[in-house]
Design an enzyme around this catalytic site. Structure first.
Site, mmCIF file in Angstrom:
data_model
loop_
_atom_site.group_PDB
_atom_site.id
_atom_site.type_symbol
_atom_site.label_atom_id
_atom_site.label_comp_id
_atom_site.label_asym_id
_atom_site.label_seq_id
_atom_site.Cartn_x
_atom_site.Cartn_y
_atom_site.Cartn_z
ATOM 1 N N PRO A 116 0.836 -1.210 0.000
ATOM 2 C CA PRO A 116 0.000 0.000 0.000
ATOM 3 C C PRO A 116 0.863 1.249 0.000
ATOM 4 O O PRO A 116 2.062 1.193 0.284
ATOM 5 C CB PRO A 116 -0.791 -0.121 1.309
ATOM 6 C CG PRO A 116 0.032 -0.995 2.193
ATOM 7 C CD PRO A 116 0.901 -1.861 1.315
ATOM 8 N N GLY A 171 -1.074 4.333 -9.568
ATOM 9 C CA GLY A 171 -0.392 5.496 -9.014
ATOM 10 C C GLY A 171 -0.100 6.479 -10.126
ATOM 11 O O GLY A 171 -0.734 6.443 -11.186
ATOM 12 N N GLU A 199 -2.305 1.408 -13.990
ATOM 13 C CA GLU A 199 -3.455 2.303 -13.807
ATOM 14 C C GLU A 199 -2.897 3.624 -13.308
ATOM 15 O O GLU A 199 -2.541 3.748 -12.134
ATOM 16 C CB GLU A 199 -4.425 1.721 -12.765
ATOM 17 C CG GLU A 199 -5.067 0.420 -13.160
ATOM 18 C CD GLU A 199 -6.113 0.576 -14.245
ATOM 19 O OE1 GLU A 199 -6.504 1.720 -14.546
ATOM 20 O OE2 GLU A 199 -6.516 -0.449 -14.801
ATOM 21 N N CYS A 208 -8.661 9.688 -9.490
ATOM 22 C CA CYS A 208 -8.011 9.543 -10.803
ATOM 23 C C CYS A 208 -8.997 9.803 -11.925
ATOM 24 O O CYS A 208 -8.619 10.345 -12.955
ATOM 25 C CB CYS A 208 -7.354 8.178 -10.936
ATOM 26 S SG CYS A 208 -8.480 6.804 -10.681
#
Ligand code: NDP
Length: 490
Positions: free
Chosen positions: A168, A218, A240, A274
């Site tokens: 994480p 990220g 992603e 995002c």
């Protein structure tokens, strides 16, 4: 070396962005720690793959129920580490649980063995296709949706039969640990889903650990470093990354709904989404009325109530830089402006007529800043929407032409007459193009992403003409060519 001589494990803390209070302390896992976790995961992966679809579906259903029971407790950790409102955290968990349910229920249908046509020339063969798990998948996640986003990889990778080692973000390690603990209880302590904590080096170690695939979420800049590290071992990657999503308002749009979507899409989670709305292109005929509504709805928001502070402290300066750059280039501040991003709690900002070469238009903002630009028509809106290196999601408001406009957008997902809806529909694949990355989470594509296809051709009977043998004759080849001329030559 005895245990007492061993160097103490370095640790780091996560803090509450609202107060600066320490939320938890976690180990900085070294490359050796990461390698050991991956080795343990490999054993768990073999057990998990052996359970088959039924066994995995049963266990994942138990996990889903446990997550529902523990929803509020996990949401409180999300709130503490990100600073977002409690109901935002709960919504994030609801969506993640729904994805887990879908992935578990659809794995067999999507990945299980099936027969495919062997074709006329190979009619003596039986052809089957199945999608087998990769083994151990490494997942590297961000902090903005610390459950929903990584679960797009974790849930789908597990449902496809893999074990997972998850790194994480350093800002949200407690969320990752709590998530993994909730499955460990159900899996009888088997290391099916482990968490390694630390900074970028721990993530880089995961890239080099020999996992079968890295699923990264990220920023685009970090994605390039991850890909370079993975290249050393030819480890495949799913990327992603960030976005600069546009919302297009057509002349016949429901303007109140469009304004509501623009404000929610741009400001919720303090803009740290995002697939958040960062740019709005509204056609001239309705621009004034639409903009008035956006302004009224934004003025009703209160930073600290509808959304929290910047989770990452340094982000305020990025937002400030974009506001200053836009204003210096001639943009008009309709809500907020210079000074709105001076603190960690950024005030909502709406800028109009922002030059397209401003950083507020060209770079990801990740803050509660909405750019609203007028365009003469939808064609120009589409052209500008597509004019960035990013291509993650988009939104279209149009009564008549929604699907037509959506088809012209260069991105992975589009919501028509609502905002970010695609993310909540588990059957829809999620991912971008260009600087937004490649590969897909969610949906059938998201399940296949964590598998390798296994193609088997089984001969049912020998053909009278052998062409793949040194017994081949020119008469046999002549017969085959005759057949091809008849079947494929017309
Ligand atoms: P970062 O790129 O800073 O970090 C992402 C993850 O990579 C973190 O766990 C980070 O660890 C880790 N990391 C950092 N350096 C390395 C390295 N050299 N090797 C391996 N791992 C590394 O992103 P943020 O956490 O700041 O997240 C925000 C970004 O994520 C935004 O750009 C956003 O658009 C994007 N995002 C994309 C989504 C999508 O689905 N397309 C969804 C959500 C966010 P550490 O935190 O310890 O540095």
């Amino acid at each position: 070396m005895t245990v007492t001589d061993a160097p103490a494990q370095a640790t780091f803390t996560s803090t509450d962005p609202r107060t600066g209070e320490v939320v938890g302390t976690h180990p900085v896992h070294t490359a050796a720690d990461v390698d050991a976790a991956v080795a343990r995961a490999a054993e768990a992966a073999a057990w998990w793959a052996g359970l088959g679809f039924d066994g995995r579906r049963t266990l994942l259903a138990q996990w889903r129920r446990a997550l529902v029971r523990g929803l509020d407790a996990l949401a409180r950790i999300v709130v503490a580490e990100t600073g977002k409102p409690f109901d935002d955290a709960r919504l994030e968990l609801v969506l993640a649980i729904d994805h887990l349910d879908w992935a578990a229920k659809h794995a067999e249908k999507t990945l299980g063995r099936r027969s495919v046509s062997s074709g006329l020339l190979m009619a003596n063969q039986a052809a089957t296709l199945e999608y087998a798990p990769l083994g151990v998948v490494g997942v590297i996640g961000p902090w903005n949706y610390p459950v929903f986003t990584p679960m797009g990889s974790i849930a789908y990778a597990l449902a496809a039969g893999n074990a997972v080692v998850f790194k994480p973000s350093e800002l949200t390690p407690g969320v990752g640990v709590a998530l993994a603990d909730s499955l460990a209880e159900i899996a009888g302590g088997r290391p099916l889903f482990q968490v390694v904590t630390g900074f970028g080096d721990t993530g880089a170690a995961l890239c080099r650990s020999g996992v079968a695939k890295i699923a990264f979420t990220g920023s685009t800049a970090t994605a390039k470093r991850v890909m370079a590290a993975c290249a050393e071992t030819l480890t495949p990657v799913l990327m992603e990354c960030g976005g600069k999503d546009a919302l297009i308002v057509d002349g016949d749009a429901d303007l109140d709904a469009a304004a509501d979507a623009a404000v929610w899409g741009g400001m919720s989670n303090a803009g740290q989404t995002c697939v958040g709305v960062e740019r709005v292109y509204v056609v001239d005929t309705v621009a004034q009325e639409f903009t008035d509504r956006v302004v009224a709805k934004t003025r009703a928001l209160q930073a600290g109530r509808e959304f929290g502070p910047m989770t990452m402290e340094s982000q305020s300066a990025v937002v400030k830089g974009q506001i200053d750059d836009a204003l210096a280039k001639g943009a008009t501040a309709l809500v907020g402006g210079a000074g709105s991003a001076d603190a960690r709690l950024v005030e909502p900002v709406v800028l109009a007529e922002v030059p397209e070469d401003s950083t507020a238009v060209t770079e990801e903002t990740f803050g509660p800043l909405l750019v609203v630009n007028r365009v003469p028509d939808v064609d120009e809106a589409v052209r500008r929407a597509n004019a960035t290196g990013y291509g993650l999601g988009a939104t279209v408001f149009s009564k008549e032409r929604g699907a037509e406009i959506a088809a012209r957008l260069r991105c992975g997902m589009v919501s028509v007459n609502s905002v970010i809806s695609f993310a909540g529909i588990p059957a829809l694949p999620f991912g971008g193009v260009g600087d937004s990355g490649f590969g897909r989470i969610h949906g059938e594509d998201g399940l296949r992403e964590f598998t390798r296809s296994q193609a088997v051709a089984r001969q049912r009977f020998a053909l009278p003409i052998a062409v793949t043998s040194f017994r081949r004759t020119s008469a046999g080849m002549g017969a085959l060519l005759g057949l091809v001329r008849v079947l494929r030559g017309r």
